[in-house]
Design a protein around this motif. Structure first.
Motif, short mmCIF file in Angstrom:
data_model
loop_
_atom_site.label_atom_id
_atom_site.label_comp_id
_atom_site.label_asym_id
_atom_site.label_seq_id
_atom_site.Cartn_x
_atom_site.Cartn_y
_atom_site.Cartn_z
N VAL A 93 0.84 -1.20 0.00
CA VAL A 93 0.00 0.00 0.00
C VAL A 93 0.88 1.25 0.00
O VAL A 93 0.60 2.23 -0.70
CB VAL A 93 -0.93 0.00 1.23
CG1 VAL A 93 -1.62 1.36 1.38
CG2 VAL A 93 -1.97 -1.11 1.10
N ARG A 94 1.97 1.20 0.75
CA ARG A 94 2.86 2.36 0.81
C ARG A 94 3.45 2.67 -0.57
O ARG A 94 3.59 3.85 -0.93
CB ARG A 94 3.97 2.14 1.83
CG ARG A 94 3.50 2.30 3.27
CD ARG A 94 4.62 2.05 4.27
NE ARG A 94 5.75 2.96 4.11
CZ ARG A 94 5.75 4.23 4.50
NH1 ARG A 94 4.67 4.74 5.05
NH2 ARG A 94 6.81 4.98 4.32
N SER A 95 3.77 1.62 -1.33
CA SER A 95 4.27 1.85 -2.69
C SER A 95 3.22 2.57 -3.53
O SER A 95 3.51 3.49 -4.30
CB SER A 95 4.64 0.52 -3.35
OG SER A 95 5.64 -0.13 -2.62
N ALA A 96 1.96 2.13 -3.37
CA ALA A 96 0.88 2.75 -4.14
C ALA A 96 0.73 4.22 -3.74
O ALA A 96 0.63 5.10 -4.60
CB ALA A 96 -0.43 2.01 -3.89
N LEU A 97 0.74 4.49 -2.43
CA LEU A 97 0.57 5.86 -1.97
C LEU A 97 1.77 6.73 -2.38
O LEU A 97 1.60 7.92 -2.69
CB LEU A 97 0.40 5.88 -0.45
CG LEU A 97 -0.91 5.28 0.05
CD1 LEU A 97 -0.94 5.22 1.57
CD2 LEU A 97 -2.10 6.08 -0.47
N ALA A 98 2.95 6.12 -2.42
CA ALA A 98 4.13 6.88 -2.85
C ALA A 98 3.96 7.32 -4.30
O ALA A 98 4.33 8.44 -4.67
CB ALA A 98 5.38 6.02 -2.68
#
Lengths: 241, 241
Positions: free
Chosen positions: A51-56
């Motif tokens: 999810v963090r990759s997506a938000l980044a």
DNA sequence: TATGGTTGTCTATATAAATAGACATTTAGG
DNA sequence: CCTAAATGTCTATTTATATAGACAACCATA
């Protein structure tokens, strides 16, 4: 719906696309921020790091901004609506959805008409046409990339006229064509290519809506054929009948 | 254009999408087959194995068929065109682009109208509406997946009528509505979800064109709101003005 | 029937994507 | 001033994606 594995589309990209759409749909308007990473991870059935990759990626696009301790704030959520009708005009279509409207001329050239183009513009194959590459912006954000062709004999000064006015309608008017009508519009969708990514400031893998439009003067004589590309997460078309 | 690395979209998928588009555009019509794997690998700047993954995906979709020693043959290259106008009708729109047309009823239910739906159909929030999930086919290939809502009081038998006729127009006629008009159509594009993949026999990562359409009777009273999803590589829309 | 061009299969290696867990850091609110 | 709830950072491991090379199998045709 759960994300798809081994599909050739990375999970972080699928999730980024879905969050972007949810933001555009106004799903998070109540709070003004995206749900916590842990909740999103649970919702999509993936690890928090994914999810963090997506938000980044979304932060890179300027859509969200993460603030430690507070959450991930939504910075931008527009989705422009373009009405398509017999009197479709780009700037009027945007209307008051954006304050600043801009049209940039990226390139202009004169070339012979291909068979396909000649048939659409009702010209002889090989007849001279003027090609304009344009980039349109709304509130300083690029919203479309277009290639337009005009019969060269009738619209010889159109590149200059467009460069100065930033508007097809104004450029036509400057050459003496005060009115024109949309004859037909084809709509398809494709993945963004590298030119889209650069010119429209997109992240790779984005989806583009593509229109192929024919405009004619009031007598029905074709005056312009244009292929325009719009980021699908930023725009939608509405056909009013 | 060269493929994009680290974009969240696997190279084999990007290449599959581009070959699929090239086939639909008729780029390989002269030979009836895709260029050799080695040529494609050189063109896209990737390893031959990566091209093979892309071709395997297209073979899975039934678009190409590899034959050892000969090459990779094109099996199917249609792209259906749907005209959108005030008198848009699914089956008539296909016209003679397909011989067999089919409409399957996947599910039907009665439910209360959400605020958004109520506003579109001009009903009270919570008023009963009938929801139909349908799958449309042309020449036995699925071409769209749609959810349609109708005011329940006026169209109580429409699920049965659709199941028998496989056509919205025919179902309306069976209930006494002999004519209707398209009020508006919104067009967007998204990635295919798992339901699309299953129902429309697509490979993951495919792009869908999504229409949100409102139909009304000749007096302007809304009779149907529908969200339809079409595989973007198989269809295009044409708006004639 | 020999040859060049093509797809099919195998092994090995390198890089990117995803998972897992632990703990630090920051913010808002009681 | 704590504490809960967030995001930020680090290490380690597994799985998917991509590259590289070699050779087999097959087809069309000269």
């Amino acid at each position: 719906m759960i994300v798809q594995r081994q599909s050739g589309v990375a999970l972080w990209r699928q999730i980024a696309d879905r969050i972007r759409t949810a933001i555009a749909n106004g799903d998070y308007d109540a709070t003004g921020k995206v749900p916590p990473e842990i909740s999103l991870a649970a919702e999509f059935g993936v690890n928090r790091h994914t999810v963090r990759s997506a938000l980044a990626a979304l932060a890179q696009e300027g859509i969200v901004r993460a603030v430690q301790g507070r959450g991930t704030l939504i910075e931008r959520k527009e989705r422009l609506n373009f009405p398509i009708s017999r009197r479709t005009r780009f700037s009027e279509g945007i209307g008051d959805q954006a304050k600043e409207k801009e049209g940039l001329l990226l390139a202009a050239s004169e070339e012979p008409a291909t068979p396909d183009l000649a048939s659409r513009l009702q010209l002889a194959v090989g007849a001279a046409v003027i090609r304009l590459e344009t980039l349109r912006k709304a509130d300083r954000r690029p919203v479309s990339r277009a290639t337009a062709w005009f019969p060269a004999d009738r619209f010889s000064g159109i590149a200059e006229a467009y460069r100065e006015s930033g508007s097809i309608t104004a450029a036509f008017a400057a050459i003496g064509l005060t009115d024109y009508l949309r004859v037909s519009t084809e709509v398809t969708a494709v993945h963004a290519d590298s030119g889209d990514l650069a010119d429209l400031e997109l992240s790779p893998g984005a989806i583009m809506l593509v229109t192929r439009a024919l405009n004619a003067d009031p007598d029905g004589v074709p005056v312009q054929y244009a292929i325009s590309r719009f980021p699908a997460d930023m725009v939608q078309f509405t056909i009013e009948n």
